[in-house]
Design a protein around this motif. Structure first.
Motif, mmCIF file in Angstrom:
data_model
loop_
_atom_site.group_PDB
_atom_site.id
_atom_site.type_symbol
_atom_site.label_atom_id
_atom_site.label_comp_id
_atom_site.label_asym_id
_atom_site.label_seq_id
_atom_site.Cartn_x
_atom_site.Cartn_y
_atom_site.Cartn_z
ATOM 1 N N ILE A 132 -66.424 -22.634 73.952
ATOM 2 C CA ILE A 132 -65.105 -23.213 74.145
ATOM 3 C C ILE A 132 -64.985 -24.544 73.412
ATOM 4 N N ASN A 133 -63.934 -24.665 72.626
ATOM 5 C CA ASN A 133 -63.604 -25.893 71.904
ATOM 6 C C ASN A 133 -64.581 -26.232 70.784
ATOM 7 N N HIS A 134 -65.433 -25.294 70.408
ATOM 8 C CA HIS A 134 -66.343 -25.488 69.282
ATOM 9 C C HIS A 134 -66.074 -24.390 68.253
ATOM 10 N N PHE A 135 -65.898 -24.788 67.000
ATOM 11 C CA PHE A 135 -65.500 -23.814 65.991
ATOM 12 C C PHE A 135 -66.359 -23.930 64.742
ATOM 13 N N TRP A 136 -66.889 -22.827 64.350
ATOM 14 C CA TRP A 136 -67.676 -22.713 63.133
ATOM 15 C C TRP A 136 -66.784 -23.005 61.916
ATOM 16 N N PRO A 137 -67.290 -23.678 60.848
ATOM 17 C CA PRO A 137 -68.672 -24.076 60.598
ATOM 18 C C PRO A 137 -68.872 -25.593 60.601
ATOM 19 N N SER A 138 -68.011 -26.335 61.304
ATOM 20 C CA SER A 138 -68.137 -27.788 61.285
ATOM 21 C C SER A 138 -67.956 -28.339 62.687
ATOM 22 N N PHE A 139 -68.333 -29.583 62.868
ATOM 23 C CA PHE A 139 -68.188 -30.220 64.179
ATOM 24 C C PHE A 139 -68.035 -31.725 63.979
ATOM 25 N N PRO A 140 -67.144 -32.352 64.774
ATOM 26 C CA PRO A 140 -66.228 -31.768 65.745
ATOM 27 C C PRO A 140 -64.967 -31.218 65.084
ATOM 28 N N ALA A 159 -66.515 -40.082 55.562
ATOM 29 C CA ALA A 159 -65.668 -41.242 55.837
ATOM 30 C C ALA A 159 -64.915 -41.071 57.159
ATOM 31 N N GLN A 160 -64.414 -39.860 57.419
ATOM 32 C CA GLN A 160 -63.716 -39.603 58.677
ATOM 33 C C GLN A 160 -64.661 -39.742 59.856
ATOM 34 N N TRP A 161 -65.864 -39.224 59.709
ATOM 35 C CA TRP A 161 -66.873 -39.312 60.771
ATOM 36 C C TRP A 161 -67.207 -40.768 61.079
ATOM 37 N N LEU A 162 -67.470 -41.550 60.076
ATOM 38 C CA LEU A 162 -67.848 -42.952 60.272
ATOM 39 C C LEU A 162 -66.700 -43.744 60.895
ATOM 40 N N PRO A 177 -78.420 -40.754 60.056
ATOM 41 C CA PRO A 177 -78.168 -39.998 58.812
ATOM 42 C C PRO A 177 -78.141 -38.494 59.021
ATOM 43 N N VAL A 178 -78.726 -38.020 60.092
ATOM 44 C CA VAL A 178 -78.743 -36.585 60.371
ATOM 45 C C VAL A 178 -77.347 -36.071 60.714
ATOM 46 N N LEU A 179 -76.446 -36.961 61.134
ATOM 47 C CA LEU A 179 -75.127 -36.543 61.625
ATOM 48 C C LEU A 179 -74.004 -36.769 60.620
ATOM 49 N N ILE A 180 -74.327 -37.109 59.406
ATOM 50 C CA ILE A 180 -73.292 -37.427 58.420
ATOM 51 C C ILE A 180 -72.457 -36.204 58.049
ATOM 52 N N LEU A 181 -73.084 -35.044 57.904
ATOM 53 C CA LEU A 181 -72.371 -33.834 57.488
ATOM 54 C C LEU A 181 -72.004 -32.974 58.694
ATOM 55 N N GLY A 182 -70.813 -32.365 58.619
ATOM 56 C CA GLY A 182 -70.334 -31.534 59.724
ATOM 57 C C GLY A 182 -71.256 -30.377 60.036
ATOM 58 N N LEU A 186 -73.440 -29.564 63.801
ATOM 59 C CA LEU A 186 -73.438 -28.352 64.626
ATOM 60 C C LEU A 186 -74.704 -28.245 65.470
ATOM 61 N N GLN A 187 -75.791 -28.795 64.976
ATOM 62 C CA GLN A 187 -77.067 -28.715 65.701
ATOM 63 C C GLN A 187 -77.156 -29.747 66.823
ATOM 64 N N HIS A 188 -76.156 -30.629 66.920
ATOM 65 C CA HIS A 188 -76.215 -31.713 67.910
ATOM 66 C C HIS A 188 -74.887 -31.846 68.658
ATOM 67 N N MET A 189 -74.216 -30.731 68.911
ATOM 68 C CA MET A 189 -72.896 -30.762 69.537
ATOM 69 C C MET A 189 -72.920 -31.401 70.923
ATOM 70 N N ASP A 190 -73.864 -31.001 71.751
ATOM 71 C CA ASP A 190 -73.919 -31.540 73.115
ATOM 72 C C ASP A 190 -74.166 -33.048 73.108
ATOM 73 N N LYS A 191 -75.036 -33.485 72.236
ATOM 74 C CA LYS A 191 -75.338 -34.921 72.123
ATOM 75 C C LYS A 191 -74.087 -35.706 71.742
ATOM 76 N N ILE A 192 -73.326 -35.193 70.794
ATOM 77 C CA ILE A 192 -72.109 -35.879 70.341
ATOM 78 C C ILE A 192 -71.028 -35.838 71.418
ATOM 79 N N ASP A 193 -70.863 -34.691 72.063
ATOM 80 C CA ASP A 193 -69.860 -34.570 73.120
ATOM 81 C C ASP A 193 -70.143 -35.534 74.265
ATOM 82 N N ARG A 194 -71.416 -35.760 74.574
ATOM 83 C CA ARG A 194 -71.766 -36.684 75.659
ATOM 84 C C ARG A 194 -71.326 -38.106 75.349
#
Length: 207
Positions: A132-140, A159-162, A177-182, A186-194
């Motif tokens: 729910i509320n998560h869509f391939w292939p990018s996040f968020p 730039a949008q992420w930063l 640096p691991v979270l720069i690309l969408g 995807l591998q860290h969705m729960d961490k980011i949502d928290r």
């Protein structure tokens, strides 16, 4: 004064093709293009959206996908019809004639997911349902509840992420640096949502 109009579902079939150029720009939208591979298919909104791959990624991972019935297959056709009409109108101001435009809802919806097919073909990275509320292939890429209303968040570029992380004051995410690309996020969705969810609930969507 001459004007351009968009006729949805009008002038179907080859009737328009044999007529002279109209004075107006007239896009028409059909479920599928006449003469195409799905011309004889008995189609519905759900059929069109399923063929375009717009149903598979929606819903919980552990259950069947959800068909969002309130989203019409004509929604994507509207912008394409508008683009066709405006482009033709610009040409008409330079001495061009009006034009008939035939829009297939199937092809219009396909434009939303065709790049995912290229990804699957080139990299073997097949689209999958993420929950729910998560869509391939990018996040968020979804909606978040705020103190008042809901906020749509789609962060595609670094730039949008930063900038979004800076707005919420979560430098520990923007500095990673691991979270720069969408695709990597995807591998860290729960961490980011928290980090995102509770902070967004302290603000309104208007903020």
């Amino acid at each position: 004064m001459p004007c351009s109009v968009t006729g949805i579902g009008c002038c179907a079939g080859s009737r328009c093709d044999s007529q002279p150029p109209p004075r107006l720009n007239l896009p028409r939208s059909e479920l599928v293009q006449p003469g195409g591979p799905y011309a004889e298919l008995a189609s519905t909104d759900s059929t069109i959206r399923a063929l375009a791959g717009l149903i598979k990624p929606v819903g919980p991972v552990e259950r069947a996908p959800r068909c969002t019935r309130r989203i019409s297959r004509l929604y994507p056709s509207g912008p394409w019809g508008f683009i066709a009409a405006v482009s033709s109108e610009l040409a008409r101001t330079q001495g061009g004639a009006g034009r008939w435009w035939s829009l297939g809802a199937s092809e219009s919806n396909l434009a939303l997911t065709e790049y995912l097919m290229c990804e699957a073909f080139a990299r073997g990275d097949v689209m999958r349902r993420l929950g729910i509320n998560h869509f391939w292939p990018s996040f968020p890429a979804g909606i978040y509840e705020t103190k008042k209303g809901w906020l749509g968040v789609t962060l595609q570029t670094p730039a949008q992420w930063l900038a979004f992380c800076d707005m919420l004051g979560v430098s520990k995410l923007s500095d990673d640096p691991v979270l720069i690309l969408g695709e990597d996020r995807l591998q860290h969705m729960d961490k980011i949502d928290r980090e995102f969810a509770p902070r967004l609930k302290t603000r309104t969507a208007q903020d």
